[in-house]
Scaffold this active site. Structure first.
Site, short mmCIF file in Angstrom:
data_model
loop_
_atom_site.label_atom_id
_atom_site.label_comp_id
_atom_site.label_asym_id
_atom_site.label_seq_id
_atom_site.Cartn_x
_atom_site.Cartn_y
_atom_site.Cartn_z
N CYS A 2 0.82 -1.21 0.00
CA CYS A 2 0.00 0.00 0.00
C CYS A 2 0.86 1.26 0.00
O CYS A 2 1.94 1.28 0.58
CB CYS A 2 -0.88 0.04 1.24
SG CYS A 2 -1.91 -1.41 1.39
N ARG A 27 5.29 0.44 -6.06
CA ARG A 27 5.25 -0.41 -4.87
C ARG A 27 4.37 -1.65 -5.09
O ARG A 27 4.44 -2.60 -4.32
CB ARG A 27 4.71 0.40 -3.68
CG ARG A 27 5.62 1.54 -3.30
CD ARG A 27 4.93 2.47 -2.33
NE ARG A 27 4.69 1.88 -1.04
CZ ARG A 27 5.55 1.85 -0.03
NH1 ARG A 27 6.73 2.38 -0.18
NH2 ARG A 27 5.23 1.32 1.12
N TRP A 75 -2.73 -2.69 -1.78
CA TRP A 75 -2.26 -4.03 -2.14
C TRP A 75 -2.99 -4.95 -1.18
O TRP A 75 -2.71 -4.96 0.03
CB TRP A 75 -0.75 -4.10 -1.97
CG TRP A 75 -0.13 -5.35 -2.50
CD1 TRP A 75 0.22 -5.61 -3.80
CD2 TRP A 75 0.24 -6.52 -1.76
NE1 TRP A 75 0.77 -6.86 -3.90
CE2 TRP A 75 0.81 -7.44 -2.67
CE3 TRP A 75 0.15 -6.88 -0.41
CZ2 TRP A 75 1.26 -8.69 -2.27
CZ3 TRP A 75 0.61 -8.13 -0.03
CH2 TRP A 75 1.16 -9.02 -0.95
N ASN A 101 -1.65 1.73 5.73
CA ASN A 101 -0.69 0.75 5.21
C ASN A 101 -0.28 -0.12 6.40
O ASN A 101 0.08 0.41 7.44
CB ASN A 101 0.52 1.49 4.63
CG ASN A 101 1.62 0.55 4.16
OD1 ASN A 101 1.46 -0.67 4.19
ND2 ASN A 101 2.72 1.11 3.73
N GLY A 102 -0.38 -1.43 6.26
CA GLY A 102 -0.03 -2.31 7.37
C GLY A 102 -1.17 -3.27 7.66
O GLY A 102 -2.08 -3.43 6.84
N GLU A 481 18.67 -16.40 -8.18
CA GLU A 481 18.21 -15.04 -8.49
C GLU A 481 17.75 -14.94 -9.96
O GLU A 481 16.75 -14.29 -10.26
CB GLU A 481 19.34 -14.04 -8.19
CG GLU A 481 19.06 -12.59 -8.59
CD GLU A 481 17.83 -11.97 -7.93
OE1 GLU A 481 17.23 -12.57 -7.03
OE2 GLU A 481 17.44 -10.86 -8.37
N LYS A 485 14.04 -13.80 -11.12
CA LYS A 485 13.87 -12.66 -12.02
C LYS A 485 12.95 -13.04 -13.17
O LYS A 485 12.02 -12.32 -13.53
CB LYS A 485 15.25 -12.25 -12.53
CG LYS A 485 15.52 -10.86 -12.85
CD LYS A 485 15.67 -9.87 -11.72
CE LYS A 485 14.92 -10.12 -10.48
NZ LYS A 485 15.06 -9.35 -9.34
N GLU A 488 9.23 -13.79 -11.92
CA GLU A 488 8.45 -12.70 -11.35
C GLU A 488 7.96 -11.71 -12.40
O GLU A 488 6.89 -11.13 -12.24
CB GLU A 488 9.17 -12.00 -10.19
CG GLU A 488 10.40 -11.22 -10.55
CD GLU A 488 11.09 -10.59 -9.33
OE1 GLU A 488 10.45 -10.39 -8.29
OE2 GLU A 488 12.30 -10.29 -9.43
N HIS A 504 18.41 -35.79 -8.63
CA HIS A 504 17.66 -36.34 -7.50
C HIS A 504 16.16 -36.03 -7.63
O HIS A 504 15.47 -35.93 -6.62
CB HIS A 504 18.22 -35.81 -6.18
CG HIS A 504 19.63 -36.27 -5.93
ND1 HIS A 504 19.95 -37.59 -5.72
CD2 HIS A 504 20.81 -35.59 -5.91
CE1 HIS A 504 21.27 -37.71 -5.56
NE2 HIS A 504 21.81 -36.50 -5.68
N LYS A 603 6.86 -3.91 -4.25
CA LYS A 603 8.28 -3.54 -4.16
C LYS A 603 8.77 -3.67 -2.73
O LYS A 603 9.86 -4.15 -2.47
CB LYS A 603 8.44 -2.10 -4.64
CG LYS A 603 9.86 -1.56 -4.60
CD LYS A 603 10.67 -2.15 -5.72
CE LYS A 603 12.13 -1.74 -5.69
NZ LYS A 603 12.96 -2.72 -6.41
C1 G6P Z 1 9.89 -7.86 -2.55
C2 G6P Z 1 10.53 -7.34 -3.83
C3 G6P Z 1 11.83 -8.09 -4.10
C4 G6P Z 1 12.76 -7.97 -2.91
C5 G6P Z 1 12.10 -8.43 -1.62
C6 G6P Z 1 12.92 -8.04 -0.40
O1 G6P Z 1 9.43 -9.16 -2.73
O2 G6P Z 1 9.63 -7.50 -4.91
O3 G6P Z 1 12.46 -7.54 -5.25
O4 G6P Z 1 13.92 -8.70 -3.14
O5 G6P Z 1 10.81 -7.81 -1.46
O6 G6P Z 1 12.92 -6.63 -0.33
P1 G6P Z 1 14.00 -5.76 0.37
O7 G6P Z 1 13.53 -4.35 0.19
O8 G6P Z 1 14.01 -6.17 1.82
O9 G6P Z 1 15.31 -6.02 -0.27
#
Ligand code: G6P
Length: 608
Positions: A2, A27, A75, A101-102, A481, A485, A488, A504, A603
């Site tokens: 949010c 976000r 969100w 937010n929260g 990673e 990527k 997502e 395995h 985000k």
């Molecule tokens: C969300 C973002 C990711 C990020 C993760 C941790 O899921 O979409 O890109 O890696 O949070 O976020 P931070 O701000 O703690 O690195």
């Protein structure tokens, strides 16, 4: 997650709110709304969907007159995305509007109590409880009413509140969810993050947990939970508005990938002095470093993957045992901690709820904490014993790129610093690695020049359903990673494997035409990973290998090879990630996905 924005001043509020919300789009959100007081009443317009739909509903704000208002991007947590669950939430008489937010953790209990007192709920949200509690306890003065309600709320909340009976003020509250106050020339602002208000002011207050703010058009007063005034320091934002704009690129993600050389340079160079790593902000003495018995690296998402690389790198350079934990697991798994340990907390945003909670848990148990954070002044940065900032600048695309790369750079610096302090690094190797760190930006630049090759490859694969990434050692961390990527942003199912694990179980999924990306950058493991590549190729897989430029031998075993410039084996994860970020990007673009704001993602994840 949010996003909140609020404005009180001399200008029409609605366009400022809409613009601020647009800046918070990154976000991640599924609905949006605004409330504006027009001198007589509070008018609220909200809708499921994108901000452009909200804009259309209010004719870019022209329909909502007034110079005070609050806005929100939601969100969904409690209740599906819908018009009615969108914020702001108002009471029956439309005299109180709330954005939140929260998560209010005790909302069910509070809801039942309000229902017994005759209140009817419109939405399924936890936020509506706050609005109706404010209605119930309202004593004519909104500030003291908010304080009274706050004491009854459990959980996390940043709130923005508008009240028709106190129309010349906005009240805002922060607890465990980010909120800043902007001090403008022609009014004052609240926002979840800096980009929302940067156009209007660079002067901000970063609120602490439990603080309450009263904003009028020409004053801002911050109080503690006992309503005593708090003296706040003004933080001056150094970065430019253009840092939060696309600057000619089609997507923020592509712009941010191109900012990676700078992000590495800005993170590394200030910490190298006379050929030595010198982390001036680190307050740990050499004696304290020598006493570290074990390191925990704790993070979520991509930051966790940076941590997995960190484990290999720090263990190799400093010979200190490192355990990597997902923050959401660490906080509940009753970890065995003692004061001789160090917790490295990694977070781009510095606000991730689980990561923040893990930091607090480590501190509670007397463990020293060192945060690697990008957002200056964020909660994690403020609460950790030491902070090592990654100077990547604002990252807007939901999928992190330069944030991740700069986290790796920071971990390399730490590994070198610890290794040197402990005398575990050979002098020549130490200096060779320092030199190498400083040329990484130029090597990233060389990789970016070849982006068309990756684009071509990506377009061949847009029909794919599954992709497998595999590697050993540091390459395994990169595989994790790279896989995240891709999935997502392009919604292609992908999995990452420690190459030795493929047989395995997962190898049963390999069939004719499956795409396997093999990471082959660890020279001492070439033989092993090549055997794994052969195993999947024999079963019909198409293999794309990412390897060092001098490993031409690989061409015998892979269908397509992408070369990265030669570097020290501890640093290959950084270079190998560049083509794989580009690969994910181009697949997503070719599939027509919303690259910067992938569905369902946020985000900054400020709820558990
Ligand atoms: C969300 C973002 C990711 C990020 C993760 C941790 O899921 O979409 O890109 O890696 O949070 O976020 P931070 O701000 O703690 O690195």
């Amino acid at each position: 997650m949010c996003g909140i924005v609020g404005y009180i001043g001399a200008q029409p509020a609605a366009p400022i709110l809409l613009d601020g919300l647009t800046k918070l789009e990154y976000r991640g959100y599924d609905s949006a709304g605004i409330s504006v007081y027009d001198g007589k009443d509070i008018h609220t317009v909200k809708t499921k969907g994108k901000i452009k739909e909200l804009r259309a509903m209010v004719h870019d704000g022209q329909d909502l007159l007034g110079t005070v208002g609050i806005g929100h991007t939601r969100w969904a947590t409690h209740g599906a995305p819908s018009d009615i669950n969108s914020h702001p939430h108002t009471n029956a008489s439309d005299t109180i509007a709330v954005v939140h937010n929260g998560i209010i953790e005790n909302y069910l209990e509070l809801k039942k109590r309000l229902q017994r007192r005759g209140y009817h709920f419109q939405s399924e949200t936890d936020t509506e409880v706050v609005t109706l509690m404010l209605d119930y306890y309202f004593n004519g003065d909104i500030l003291s009413t908010v304080v009274r309600v706050m004491h009854r709320l459990e959980g996390s909340y940043a709130l923005g509140i508008l009240n028709k009976d106190n129309p010349d003020e906005i009240i805002a509250v922060k607890k465990d969810s980010p909120l800043i106050v902007g001090l403008g020339e022609d009014g004052n602002y609240i926002a979840s993050d800096i980009p929302a208000i940067l156009k209007h002011t660079r002067k901000i207050y970063i609120l602490e947990d439990g603080e309450i703010v009263r904003l009028t058009k020409d004053s801002v007063t911050v109080y503690n939970a006992d309503l005593e005034e708090v003296d706040k320091e003004v933080t001056e934002i150094q970065w430019d508005v253009s840092a939060a704009e696309k600057g000619g690129y089609e997507h923020f993600m592509m712009k941010e990938i191109h900012e990676e050389p700078k992000a590495v340079r800005d993170t590394v160079n200030p910490r190298i002095r006379d050929g030595e790593v010198f982390i001036h902000e680190l307050r740990m003495t050499p004696q304290q470093i020598r006493r570290i018995s074990k390191i925990f690296i704790i993070a979520c998402g991509s930051a966790y993957h940076a941590g997995v690389t960190g484990k290999y790198v720090i263990e190799n350079m400093a010979r200190i045992p490192v355990e990597v934990d997902l923050a959401s697991e660490f906080r509940y798994r009753d970890p065995i901690l003692d004061k001789s340990m160090l917790a490295i907390i990694i977070s781009q945003s510095g606000e991730t709820a689980d990561t923040l909670a893990a930091l607090r848990e480590a501190r509670r148990q007397g463990v020293r904490t060192l945060a690697i954070v990008n957002v200056v002044g964020s909660s994690i940065a403020r609460e950790a014993d030491d902070v090592l900032y990654t100077w990547a600048g604002p990252e807007i695309a939901v999928a992190t790129t330069k944030g991740y790369i700069s986290q790796l750079s920071a971990l390399y610096l730490l590994g070198l610093h610890f290794g040197r302090t402990l005398g575990r690094l050979d002098d020549a190797v130490y200096h060779e690695m320092i030199d190498e760190l400083q040329v990484l930006p130029e090597k990233i630049g060389r990789l970016l020049e070849q982006k068309e090759k990756i684009q071509y490859l990506a377009t061949q694969y847009i029909g794919l359903k599954d992709v497998f990434f595999m590697g050993r050692g540091i390459d395994y961390a990169t595989a994790l990673e790279a896989s995240l990527k891709l999935k997502e942003i392009s919604y292609v199912h992908s999995e990452a494997y420690a190459a030795g694990e493929m047989k395995h179980g997962t190898i049963s999924l390999i069939e004719d035409g499956s795409l396997v990306v093999g990471l082959v950058t660890q020279e001492h493991l070439y033989g092993k990973i090549i055997s794994n590549i052969v195993e999947v190729r024999t079963r019909g897989a198409f293999v794309l290998a990412v390897t060092n430029e001098d490993n031409k031998e690989i061409e015998k075993n892979a269908d397509y090879v992408f070369y990265i410039p030669k570097t020290h084996r501890n640093f290959t994860g950084l270079l190998a990630m560049i083509p794989l970020q580009l690969f994910a990007y181009y697949v997503a673009v070719a599939k027509g996905c919303d690259v910067d704001q992938p569905r369902n993602l946020a985000k900054s994840v400020t709820v558990e």
